[in-house]
Design an enzyme around this catalytic site. Structure first.
Site, PDB file in Angstrom:
ATOM      1  N   ASP A 144      -2.187 -13.332   6.471  1.00 40.26           N
ATOM      2  CA  ASP A 144      -1.645 -13.397   5.126  1.00 40.26           C
ATOM      3  C   ASP A 144      -1.728 -14.828   4.596  1.00 40.26           C
ATOM      4  OD1 ASP A 144       0.035 -12.167   2.951  1.00 40.26           O
ATOM      5  OD2 ASP A 144       1.453 -13.693   3.629  1.00 40.26           O
ATOM      6  N   GLU A 168      -6.918 -13.504   4.381  1.00 37.30           N
ATOM      7  CA  GLU A 168      -6.631 -13.350   2.958  1.00 37.30           C
ATOM      8  C   GLU A 168      -6.849 -14.750   2.382  1.00 37.30           C
ATOM      9  OE1 GLU A 168      -3.202 -11.522   0.047  1.00 37.30           O
ATOM     10  OE2 GLU A 168      -2.571 -12.880   1.637  1.00 37.30           O
TER      11      GLU A 168
END
Length: 710
Positions: free
Chosen positions: A355, A391
């Site tokens: 993330d 990401e």
């Protein structure tokens, strides 16, 4: 065994609480602490029963041996040092702290003013000091025995070229599944249930990408609005499984969450399915200076978190969540790498999705592809073979880094999502963008020896509209989140096709179904690595909510009873088509070079060619035309050439087929069933409006293509 007044020194390694001969060794890094107390609790973590100092200190590591201790020992730390927020120090020994290496947790978390290191409401704000004991309100760390019977478990090690990802929120995946026993719903046991495994096999996915399973807590703002952190991007413990994901706590040992993950991994591995963990190392549950003091802030705030060079009071916040871990510090980097290795070695997971990965690669505030974290992972013999997915953005300066990660990494490609949605919405001038995204976004990723698998393609993900909502809502509807619909992006590239939300007009419903088929078929027929969103195969809707991070209920729990079996079958067939045709999953980038393949007429074929509706190659000026029809010819030496036809326009087109031999139709999204009747001797294909077609040269299509097609 009686607890000695002074603990033996033990060893400064490994970090955390480790079973050793005669007891448990404790080791905690803090560069600026002046004293560290080990606090022991009863088995339930409710009553503190003893404290002992870790008096030994080696290279900024505080350590000691607890004689006679073993698995199930419940503990925490109180760390003494300066409380000087202007200098970056926030030590407060009244706050019980989790071990950063805790492998299991005891007790829950309760929002109370005592969990803050400062006095809430004081005029001095975070510069004030709170003397209350936080222990009654925070979880404790637990010593575990990590041994496990793996029963011969073997990782599938699916090649990237054959990988189909399936992103899922663990709880919502099975909470409403009628075929899963109620006690297992919403848990890792539900994921491992044969009914769920069979569904994944039916779809043909090769890897489940689980949204965070690390132990996490609800933010105070959500608690005060009566909401929950559903997604889990608020990590409290990097080595512990979220306890609720193991099931009812009354019947569980403290190791049960870890064992539940292990058992799920074993069940999926037996089915040939890999497990990817979505991990959050960019920030922690402690948030900004007004957040709680639960671990790192109280252990050594200045070492663990990034700060602005000239303002140590405020953390550097490229994540938008209030803080960012400082992976430029060697001990923090070690913590993260140790955590990753723990999940591979102790839980046999196959990879990770990171993330806000840009934050992990910031040095001195700036992103660099040579960051210590990226280098550490690249050389680690345990981690380097894993699937690593970034990401590639955060909200800090220069934070959008799609295409900027080094070789060995794959990246979420939001340019793919937006381009494909715009094309099928019928936006003008989208053929060039469609071509770039269909060919693995070589404009972004074809550098430094990276392969086509680098582009993780998706049209939907947890963050945004579901597939059903992409074709049912023109705007977001996030009122249930309690933020007056101000949260979530307004740039969705979606379309309601004539009615906002649910509709009963057959024409609108038919167009929505076809649009969904087009989006999924495009995704699976594109070069690169496809990622599906759990529930899209069922027709799951979140009623236009594109930021459902705090919605833990029927809005986000998948509605299995209301699923569309025909669409599940369609998705399974499309995945099977990808698996059946090697030209759809090339590992290299395609640029129109000789493929080594020839047609039935002996013509040499390029690996990729773009065609006009008249069957001729696209020329430079053709790309500027407003026409939305495009052909994509794919060739490779081991299998027949393929032809993909795209028409996002409102009119039917007779697409002239290349005169290379007999073309057989394998899929037409405008037809029901989707395998059309087509005369292979025909020279043109009747390409319907708003449709996608797949044809293969000289390869006869079977009447029924299921996900077991070989």
């Amino acid at each position: 065994m009686p607890l000695p007044d002074r603990l033996p020194a033990g060893q400064p390694w490994p970090f955390g609480a480790t079973l050793a001969e005669g007891g448990v060794n404790f080791a905690l890094f803090s560069a600026h602490a002046e004293r560290v107390e080990l606090c022991l609790f009863d088995a339930e973590g409710r009553q503190e029963v003893a404290r002992r100092d870790l008096t030994a200190r080696t290279d900024q590591v505080w350590h000691g041996m607890l004689p006679g201790a073993g698995p199930g020992t419940v503990y925490g730390y109180r760390v003494h040092g300066p409380y000087a927020p202007l200098d970056g120090h926030r030590f407060n020994p009244n706050k019980l702290l989790l071990d950063p290496y805790a492998k299991a947790l005891a007790g829950g978390f309760q929002w109370d003013d005592a969990v803050h290191g400062y006095s809430r409401g004081a005029p001095e704000a975070d510069l004030s000091f709170d003397p209350r004991d936080s222990a009654p309100f925070v979880p404790k760390s637990v010593v575990i025995d990590p041994a496990h019977d793996w029963e011969g478990d073997e990782a599938p090690r699916t090649p990237w070229g054959e990988t189909v990802l399936y992103e899922a929120q663990l709880r919502g995946l099975t909470m409403r599944h009628p075929g899963i026993p109620e006690p297992l719903r919403g848990t890792l046991g539900g994921l491992a249930h044969p009914v769920m495994v069979d569904h994944l096999r039916r779809l043909g996915v090769t890897a489940v990408e689980l949204m965070p399973v690390h132990a996490f807590l609800d933010e105070r703002a959500l608690f005060e609005r009566g909401l929950r952190n559903y997604w889990g991007y608020n990590t409290a413990a990097f080595f512990a499984v979220h306890p609720a994901y193991a099931g009812a706590p009354s019947s569980l040992s403290y190791r049960a969450p870890l064992d539940a993950l292990r058992n799920a991994v074993k069940a999926l591995h037996r089915a040939g399915i890999e497990v990817i963990l979505d991990v959050v190392y960019n920030h922690t549950v402690e948030s900004d200076v007004f957040g709680p003091t639960l671990n790192f802030r109280g252990i050594d705030n200045l070492s663990y978190y990034q700060h602005a060079p000239h303002d140590r009071r405020e953390p550097f916040n490229p994540t938008g969540t209030g803080n960012a871990l400082d992976l430029g510090h060697p001990r923090v980097l070690q913590l993260v790498v140790d955590s990753l290795r723990w999940w591979v070695e102790a839980a046999h997971v196959d990879g990770f999705r990171f993330d806000l990965a840009t934050t992990l690669a910031r040095v001195g505030g700036d992103f660099t592809s040579a960051a210590p974290f990226l280098q550490a992972v690249a050389q680690d013999p345990v981690l380097a073979p894993c699937k690593l997915i970034a990401e590639p953005w955060d909200i800090g300066p220069g934070g959008y880094r799609v295409g900027g990660f080094p070789t060995g990494w794959s990246e979420w490609n939001d340019r793919y999502r937006d381009g494909i949605r715009r094309y099928w919405r019928g936006d003008a001038g989208q053929r060039p963008e469609l071509a770039r995204r269909l060919s693995a976004s070589a404009d972004l990723f074809d550098h430094d020896g990276r392969g086509a698998r680098t582009s993780v393609n998706f049209v939907t993900a947890h963050d945004g509209f579901t597939l059903a909502d992409v074709v049912s809502y023109a705007g977001k509807h996030n009122e249930a989140n309690g933020e007056r619909n101000r949260d979530g992006t307004g740039d969705n590239h979606s379309d309601n096709l004539g009615a906002e939300g649910p509709a009963d007009d057959p024409a609108i419903l038919a167009r929505r179904l076809r649009r969904r088929r087009n989006l999924i078929a495009t995704l699976l027929f594109s070069q690169g690595t496809p990622m599906l969103l759990a529930g899209d195969e069922l027709g799951h809707s979140q009623q236009g909510n594109n930021n459902a991070y705090c919605q833990d209920g029927p809005l986000t729990w998948l509605d299995w009873a209301g699923a569309d079996p025909a669409f599940i079958d369609f998705m399974g067939r499309v995945v099977a088509l990808r698996r059946a045709h090697p030209a759809l999953r090339r590992t290299d980038f395609l640029h129109g070079a000789p493929s080594g393949a020839t047609s039935g007429t002996g013509d040499a074929l390029p690996d990729l060619a773009w065609l006009r509706p008249d069957g001729q190659a696209m020329a430079g000026g053709d790309w500027d035309a407003p026409d939305s029809v495009l052909g994509m010819l794919l060739s490779e030496p081991t299998a027949p050439p393929l032809l993909l036809l795209f028409n996002a326009g409102a009119g039917d087109v007779d697409f002239t087929l290349p005169a290379l031999g007999a073309w057989h139709a394998w899929l037409d999204t405008a037809r029901t069933p989707s395998v059309p009747q087509f005369d292979p001797a025909a020279t043109a294909y009747p390409l319907a409006a708003e449709s996608l077609v797949l044809l293969a040269l000289g390869m006869v299509s079977p009447a029924d293509i299921g996900n077991d097609f070989q």
